[in-house]
Scaffold this motif. Sequence first.
Motif, PDB file in Angstrom:
ATOM      1  N   THR A  53       6.650   8.380  -3.817  1.00 54.78           N
ATOM      2  CA  THR A  53       6.002   7.130  -4.196  1.00 54.78           C
ATOM      3  C   THR A  53       6.158   6.125  -3.059  1.00 54.78           C
ATOM      4  O   THR A  53       7.262   5.927  -2.542  1.00 54.78           O
ATOM      5  CB  THR A  53       6.629   6.541  -5.474  1.00 54.78           C
ATOM      6  OG1 THR A  53       6.492   7.493  -6.530  1.00 54.78           O
ATOM      7  CG2 THR A  53       5.948   5.250  -5.874  1.00 54.78           C
ATOM      8  N   PRO A  80      -0.970  -1.848  -0.786  1.00 52.40           N
ATOM      9  CA  PRO A  80      -2.285  -1.730  -1.429  1.00 52.40           C
ATOM     10  C   PRO A  80      -2.172  -1.166  -2.845  1.00 52.40           C
ATOM     11  O   PRO A  80      -1.335  -0.296  -3.110  1.00 52.40           O
ATOM     12  CB  PRO A  80      -3.039  -0.756  -0.507  1.00 52.40           C
ATOM     13  CG  PRO A  80      -2.362  -0.895   0.811  1.00 52.40           C
ATOM     14  CD  PRO A  80      -0.915  -1.123   0.497  1.00 52.40           C
ATOM     15  N   THR A  81      -2.998  -1.656  -3.758  1.00 48.87           N
ATOM     16  CA  THR A  81      -2.964  -1.190  -5.148  1.00 48.87           C
ATOM     17  C   THR A  81      -3.256   0.300  -5.246  1.00 48.87           C
ATOM     18  O   THR A  81      -2.884   0.945  -6.221  1.00 48.87           O
ATOM     19  CB  THR A  81      -3.995  -1.965  -5.988  1.00 48.87           C
ATOM     20  OG1 THR A  81      -5.298  -1.838  -5.377  1.00 48.87           O
ATOM     21  CG2 THR A  81      -3.622  -3.453  -6.052  1.00 48.87           C
ATOM     22  N   TYR A  82      -3.889   0.821  -4.226  1.00 50.20           N
ATOM     23  CA  TYR A  82      -4.204   2.251  -4.170  1.00 50.20           C
ATOM     24  C   TYR A  82      -2.975   3.115  -4.422  1.00 50.20           C
ATOM     25  O   TYR A  82      -3.053   4.173  -5.058  1.00 50.20           O
ATOM     26  CB  TYR A  82      -4.807   2.545  -2.791  1.00 50.20           C
ATOM     27  CG  TYR A  82      -4.853   3.998  -2.402  1.00 50.20           C
ATOM     28  CD1 TYR A  82      -5.854   4.847  -2.881  1.00 50.20           C
ATOM     29  CD2 TYR A  82      -3.902   4.528  -1.526  1.00 50.20           C
ATOM     30  CE1 TYR A  82      -5.896   6.189  -2.507  1.00 50.20           C
ATOM     31  CE2 TYR A  82      -3.938   5.860  -1.146  1.00 50.20           C
ATOM     32  CZ  TYR A  82      -4.935   6.680  -1.637  1.00 50.20           C
ATOM     33  OH  TYR A  82      -4.975   8.002  -1.266  1.00 50.20           O
ATOM     34  N   PHE A  83      -1.816   2.667  -3.934  1.00 49.56           N
ATOM     35  CA  PHE A  83      -0.614   3.494  -4.024  1.00 49.56           C
ATOM     36  C   PHE A  83       0.016   3.497  -5.414  1.00 49.56           C
ATOM     37  O   PHE A  83       0.892   4.307  -5.694  1.00 49.56           O
ATOM     38  CB  PHE A  83       0.419   3.026  -2.994  1.00 49.56           C
ATOM     39  CG  PHE A  83       0.051   3.396  -1.582  1.00 49.56           C
ATOM     40  CD1 PHE A  83       0.034   4.721  -1.185  1.00 49.56           C
ATOM     41  CD2 PHE A  83      -0.277   2.414  -0.658  1.00 49.56           C
ATOM     42  CE1 PHE A  83      -0.303   5.080   0.110  1.00 49.56           C
ATOM     43  CE2 PHE A  83      -0.619   2.757   0.638  1.00 49.56           C
ATOM     44  CZ  PHE A  83      -0.637   4.091   1.026  1.00 49.56           C
ATOM     45  N   ASN A 111      -1.160   4.476  -8.129  1.00 52.27           N
ATOM     46  CA  ASN A 111      -1.490   5.724  -8.834  1.00 52.27           C
ATOM     47  C   ASN A 111      -1.700   6.888  -7.878  1.00 52.27           C
ATOM     48  O   ASN A 111      -2.421   7.838  -8.193  1.00 52.27           O
ATOM     49  CB  ASN A 111      -2.751   5.521  -9.688  1.00 52.27           C
ATOM     50  CG  ASN A 111      -2.593   4.430 -10.719  1.00 52.27           C
ATOM     51  OD1 ASN A 111      -1.685   4.478 -11.539  1.00 52.27           O
ATOM     52  ND2 ASN A 111      -3.461   3.422 -10.654  1.00 52.27           N
ATOM     53  N   THR A 112      -1.046   6.814  -6.722  1.00 53.30           N
ATOM     54  CA  THR A 112      -1.217   7.858  -5.710  1.00 53.30           C
ATOM     55  C   THR A 112       0.118   8.503  -5.387  1.00 53.30           C
ATOM     56  O   THR A 112       1.094   7.809  -5.075  1.00 53.30           O
ATOM     57  CB  THR A 112      -1.827   7.283  -4.419  1.00 53.30           C
ATOM     58  OG1 THR A 112      -3.075   6.677  -4.725  1.00 53.30           O
ATOM     59  CG2 THR A 112      -2.031   8.379  -3.381  1.00 53.30           C
ATOM     60  N   THR A 154      -1.758  13.044   0.921  1.00 49.54           N
ATOM     61  CA  THR A 154      -1.979  13.090  -0.529  1.00 49.54           C
ATOM     62  C   THR A 154      -2.127  14.522  -1.012  1.00 49.54           C
ATOM     63  O   THR A 154      -2.221  14.775  -2.206  1.00 49.54           O
ATOM     64  CB  THR A 154      -3.247  12.310  -0.926  1.00 49.54           C
ATOM     65  OG1 THR A 154      -4.361  12.818  -0.183  1.00 49.54           O
ATOM     66  CG2 THR A 154      -3.076  10.821  -0.616  1.00 49.54           C
ATOM     67  N   GLN A 172       3.203   6.940   8.851  1.00 49.77           N
ATOM     68  CA  GLN A 172       2.023   7.209   8.032  1.00 49.77           C
ATOM     69  C   GLN A 172       1.463   8.604   8.276  1.00 49.77           C
ATOM     70  O   GLN A 172       1.058   9.293   7.340  1.00 49.77           O
ATOM     71  CB  GLN A 172       0.944   6.165   8.336  1.00 49.77           C
ATOM     72  CG  GLN A 172      -0.357   6.335   7.563  1.00 49.77           C
ATOM     73  CD  GLN A 172      -1.423   5.367   8.038  1.00 49.77           C
ATOM     74  OE1 GLN A 172      -1.521   5.094   9.237  1.00 49.77           O
ATOM     75  NE2 GLN A 172      -2.183   4.824   7.104  1.00 49.77           N
ATOM     76  N   TYR A 184       5.363   3.896   5.934  1.00 44.61           N
ATOM     77  CA  TYR A 184       5.511   3.753   4.490  1.00 44.61           C
ATOM     78  C   TYR A 184       6.974   3.932   4.109  1.00 44.61           C
ATOM     79  O   TYR A 184       7.661   4.793   4.680  1.00 44.61           O
ATOM     80  CB  TYR A 184       4.704   4.817   3.744  1.00 44.61           C
ATOM     81  CG  TYR A 184       3.208   4.773   3.944  1.00 44.61           C
ATOM     82  CD1 TYR A 184       2.533   3.575   4.166  1.00 44.61           C
ATOM     83  CD2 TYR A 184       2.457   5.960   3.904  1.00 44.61           C
ATOM     84  CE1 TYR A 184       1.156   3.557   4.340  1.00 44.61           C
ATOM     85  CE2 TYR A 184       1.081   5.945   4.061  1.00 44.61           C
ATOM     86  CZ  TYR A 184       0.435   4.741   4.288  1.00 44.61           C
ATOM     87  OH  TYR A 184      -0.928   4.715   4.452  1.00 44.61           O
TER      88      TYR A 184
END
Length: 237
Positions: free
Chosen positions: A196, A150-153, A155-156, A235, A230, A214
Amino acid sequence: MKTITSKLILGLGLTLAIGAFTLTPTDTEAKSTMTVTSNQALVADGNSRNYLTTGAAPLYSKVPVYKSTKVVTKAAVLKTLGTTADAGQTYFRGYRAAQTSNGDWYLKVVSFDKTYRGWIFAGTTDPTTNPSDVSGGLKATTTFQESTVPTYFANTTMYFTTPKASTLTYVAPDYTQYKVGRNLNATADFYKDPLTVTKVGTKQNNRDGNATYYYVTDAAHPQVNGWVKQSDVTTSR
């Protein structure tokens, strides 16, 4: 005359009975006439040699053409193992293939936790060229499926949860590949490191509830890099 007729009828009956017995061999006799015509190691990639048991055939100590062959695990047990909800211990890896003189193929398999091992009927198609093309007591399976991150990661930043010895990273998620497991025995010393997420995947076949994993990388300590469950990352630091 009556006595002679009775004797003739009795004799004819015995002859027919003996003839019928002779023309219809028992299972034991039939097995003794078969031989193993090929027995070789499977060398294809391990991902193509992972199986679930169907319960259609038992597990044998040897290819069942020998009189000394024994059933080491009943078909009913294997049927249950095929639908169990463990972490993946009861997946099977095939590592040898044997063909009998009647055209049947058997695979020698071992469960991922090494509890079960033996030969099992795998159909009439040559599995040495395509180990996934099996039938009978086995069906090929995918143990772990990667998906788009997911694109969420992007910048997470993630962190290991409260340090505990049971939080591990894996070369491959636990019990998704035979003899491929933990990368790091514990992550307690690195729980403050930023991580990351570069890959995402889930277990299959309801193993471990189809848990999500992950793949995390640790710039400060690359030895940490690996798959982690997971629920073992967060975070928050």
